[in-house]
Design an enzyme around this catalytic site. Structure first.
Site, short mmCIF file in Angstrom:
data_model
loop_
_atom_site.label_atom_id
_atom_site.label_comp_id
_atom_site.label_asym_id
_atom_site.label_seq_id
_atom_site.Cartn_x
_atom_site.Cartn_y
_atom_site.Cartn_z
CG ASP A 24 10.32 1.88 -3.75
OD1 ASP A 24 9.84 2.12 -4.87
OD2 ASP A 24 9.71 1.24 -2.87
CB VAL A 69 -0.94 0.01 1.22
CG1 VAL A 69 -1.86 1.23 1.16
CG2 VAL A 69 -1.74 -1.28 1.29
CB ILE A 84 -3.29 -0.76 -3.25
CG1 ILE A 84 -3.74 0.33 -2.28
CG2 ILE A 84 -3.14 -2.10 -2.51
CD1 ILE A 84 -5.15 0.12 -1.74
CB VAL A 85 1.44 -3.07 -6.02
CG1 VAL A 85 1.82 -4.17 -7.01
CG2 VAL A 85 1.75 -1.70 -6.63
CB THR A 141 4.29 9.01 -3.62
OG1 THR A 141 3.30 8.16 -4.19
CG2 THR A 141 3.73 10.41 -3.43
N GLY A 143 9.85 3.38 7.28
CA GLY A 143 8.63 2.98 6.58
C GLY A 143 8.61 1.50 6.27
CG ASP A 148 7.89 2.19 1.77
OD1 ASP A 148 8.18 2.44 2.96
OD2 ASP A 148 7.87 3.09 0.90
#
Length: 262
Positions: free
Chosen positions: A129, A7, A12-13, A132, A107, A109
């Site tokens: 990465d 997310v 959202i992947v 955003t 984070g 991610d």
């Protein structure tokens, strides 16, 4: 079969894994106002279009940088899959040691990417990465997560220019043939794309120096995210582009923690 959800602030992947094989991958827009049922209907439709049986999903793992969406997503998973999802966060086994001043600030991610890259490549790493926000992470060969850098993503930078400069138009993010351009649109593209390439080059080289000063071998530079290809190919110091790095990391973390999933 397991379902993994990455997310992000924009998308959202979702991915479906059968053992270690990624058999399906989808993308939805991130919307904190969407209800659990709205997400549930969307996800069920994705399963249907790919002729997948949702009752065969035996585990779900979620990584999120958007706290306000988690209630809807977790409720959706429980209602439509009858599963308590595993959520990446404190207390989850990752196999890496976070050396941040406050590990809770890192984070999800970034942690997931570090887990995947460490497991796959087994050497000193710089992980980029392109999302955003664009994140740069340094990982020692032994799995120590050292930290890194965070900067506005290339799309965020482009939108900020369009919104704040009244006479400048919104442009498509493509690489122009030349840095010296003869019209406004190409000039903006040159500044944004080549400027971003320069930023990536410098941060990577600086992080390489700092890692090697600490005794690490030459790090492998791994890029992921939607615009990784556009920037990495021109930056010249990115070694690997892995578009599924985050999904792989979620699968690996699920396997490390599957005994905890009820």
């Amino acid at each position: 079969m397991i379902l993994v959800l990455d997310v992000g602030n924009t998308n959202i992947v979702l991915g479906i894994y059968n053992d270690t094989k990624l058999t399906a991958e989808w993308r939805l827009s991130t919307d904190v106002l969407r209800s659990a049922d709205e997400y549930g209907i969307q996800v069920m439709n994705l399963f249907q279009q790919d002729k997948l049986d949702p009752t065969l999903v035996e585990g779900v793992i979620i990584s999120s940088v958007v706290p306000n969406i988690m209630y809807s997503l977790e409720h959706m998973i429980r209602k439509y899959f009858k599963i308590n999802p595993l959520v990446v966060g404190p207390g989850i086994k990752t196999g890496i040691n976070i050396k941040y001043d406050n590990p809770k600030e890192v984070g999800a991610d970034r942690i997931v990417n570090a887990v995947a890259a460490h497991e796959i490549y087994k050497r000193s790493l710089i992980i980029i990465d392109f999302g955003t926000a664009t994140t740069f992470c340094a990982v020692r060969e032994n799995g120590d997560y050292l930290g890194g850098a965070i900067c506005p993503g290339i799309k965020v930078s482009s939108e900020a220019l369009f919104e704040k400069a009244a006479k400048l138009p919104r442009v498509e993010l493509i690489k122009p043939a030349y840095a010296i351009c003869k019209n406004t649109i190409s000039s903006i593209q040159s500044g944004i794309v080549y400027g971003y390439i320069g930023q990536v080059r410098y941060i990577v080289e600086r992080m390489k120096e700092e890692l090697q000063e600490e005794g690490e071998k030459e790090p492998l530079v791994v890029a992921t995210g939607g615009l990784a290809k556009l920037i990495s190919e021109e930056a010249k110091n990115v070694d690997v582009i892995n578009p599924f790095l985050t999904l792989e990391g979620l699968r690996i973390i699920y396997e490390k923690n599957r005994v905890k999933v009820i």
